[in-house]
Design a protein around this motif. Structure first.
Motif, PDB file in Angstrom:
ATOM      1  N   SER A   1      32.009  44.371  51.716  1.00  0.00           N
ATOM      2  CA  SER A   1      33.054  43.356  51.587  1.00  0.00           C
ATOM      3  C   SER A   1      32.768  42.422  50.411  1.00  0.00           C
ATOM      4  O   SER A   1      31.650  42.357  49.898  1.00  0.00           O
ATOM      5  CB  SER A   1      33.165  42.537  52.876  1.00  0.00           C
ATOM      6  OG  SER A   1      32.077  41.650  53.023  1.00  0.00           O
ATOM      7  N   LEU A   2      33.816  41.723  50.021  1.00  0.00           N
ATOM      8  CA  LEU A   2      33.724  40.720  48.963  1.00  0.00           C
ATOM      9  C   LEU A   2      34.588  39.524  49.339  1.00  0.00           C
ATOM     10  O   LEU A   2      35.589  39.687  50.043  1.00  0.00           O
ATOM     11  CB  LEU A   2      34.256  41.282  47.636  1.00  0.00           C
ATOM     12  CG  LEU A   2      33.481  42.404  46.962  1.00  0.00           C
ATOM     13  CD1 LEU A   2      34.294  42.976  45.813  1.00  0.00           C
ATOM     14  CD2 LEU A   2      32.131  41.905  46.472  1.00  0.00           C
ATOM     15  N   PRO A   3      34.247  38.354  48.828  1.00  0.00           N
ATOM     16  CA  PRO A   3      35.141  37.209  49.021  1.00  0.00           C
ATOM     17  C   PRO A   3      36.417  37.429  48.209  1.00  0.00           C
ATOM     18  O   PRO A   3      36.408  38.167  47.216  1.00  0.00           O
ATOM     19  CB  PRO A   3      34.329  36.031  48.476  1.00  0.00           C
ATOM     20  CG  PRO A   3      33.354  36.635  47.532  1.00  0.00           C
ATOM     21  CD  PRO A   3      33.075  38.021  48.047  1.00  0.00           C
ATOM     22  N   ILE A   4      37.492  36.802  48.617  1.00  0.00           N
ATOM     23  CA  ILE A   4      38.769  36.982  47.924  1.00  0.00           C
ATOM     24  C   ILE A   4      38.893  36.084  46.688  1.00  0.00           C
ATOM     25  O   ILE A   4      39.668  36.356  45.799  1.00  0.00           O
ATOM     26  CB  ILE A   4      39.938  36.759  48.901  1.00  0.00           C
ATOM     27  CG1 ILE A   4      39.961  37.910  49.896  1.00  0.00           C
ATOM     28  CG2 ILE A   4      41.268  36.657  48.190  1.00  0.00           C
ATOM     29  CD1 ILE A   4      41.017  37.816  50.953  1.00  0.00           C
ATOM     30  N   SER A   5      38.113  35.067  46.579  1.00  0.00           N
ATOM     31  CA  SER A   5      38.179  34.084  45.502  1.00  0.00           C
ATOM     32  C   SER A   5      38.061  34.730  44.120  1.00  0.00           C
ATOM     33  O   SER A   5      37.083  35.431  43.822  1.00  0.00           O
ATOM     34  CB  SER A   5      37.036  33.074  45.691  1.00  0.00           C
ATOM     35  OG  SER A   5      36.732  32.410  44.502  1.00  0.00           O
ATOM     36  N   ASP A   6      39.042  34.460  43.259  1.00  0.00           N
ATOM     37  CA  ASP A   6      38.981  34.981  41.887  1.00  0.00           C
ATOM     38  C   ASP A   6      37.752  34.468  41.146  1.00  0.00           C
ATOM     39  O   ASP A   6      37.158  35.195  40.357  1.00  0.00           O
ATOM     40  CB  ASP A   6      40.240  34.624  41.105  1.00  0.00           C
ATOM     41  CG  ASP A   6      41.368  35.615  41.320  1.00  0.00           C
ATOM     42  OD1 ASP A   6      41.082  36.803  41.570  1.00  0.00           O
ATOM     43  OD2 ASP A   6      42.542  35.207  41.231  1.00  0.00           O
TER      44      ASP A   6
END
Length: 103
Positions: free
Chosen positions: A57-62
């Motif tokens: 997974s990854l954070p959604i923050s650009d």
């Protein structure tokens, strides 16, 4: 929205190696249709997601994706290509199905 692709406690930070299906990678649309910069940023995100919790997974923050992909200010140029195949799940994170399968 779909449920996360791995359990919330899937933690692979102690696993230094990620299994790569070379043929699957090299024949994927993300690889075939990407330029060098897009491929590098995509691969970097796959690798970074291996050591996130939950794994894959990854954070959604650009801002975070720009940093994690190592593309910096070029993130807006490569974002569309790099996020091919990633899915947003109900926990507010992005998951890559292939990385999740390996996790």
């Amino acid at each position: 929205m779909i449920n996360p692709l791995v359990p919330a406690d899937c933690d692979l930070r102690d696993f230094a190696f990620i299994p790569i299906d070379v043929r699957r990678l090299l024949t994927s649309e993300t690889w075939l249709l990407g330029n060098g910069e897009e491929r590098a940023a995509s691969m970097t995100l796959w690798l970074e997601s291996w050591h996130q919790v939950p794994a894959s997974s990854l954070p959604i923050s650009d801002k975070m994706l720009s940093h994690l992909s190592q593309s910096g200010q070029r993130w807006s140029k490569v974002k569309g290509h790099c996020l091919r195949g990633w899915v947003e799940c109900s926990d507010g994170r992005l998951y890559h199905p292939v990385v999740a399968e390996k996790a």
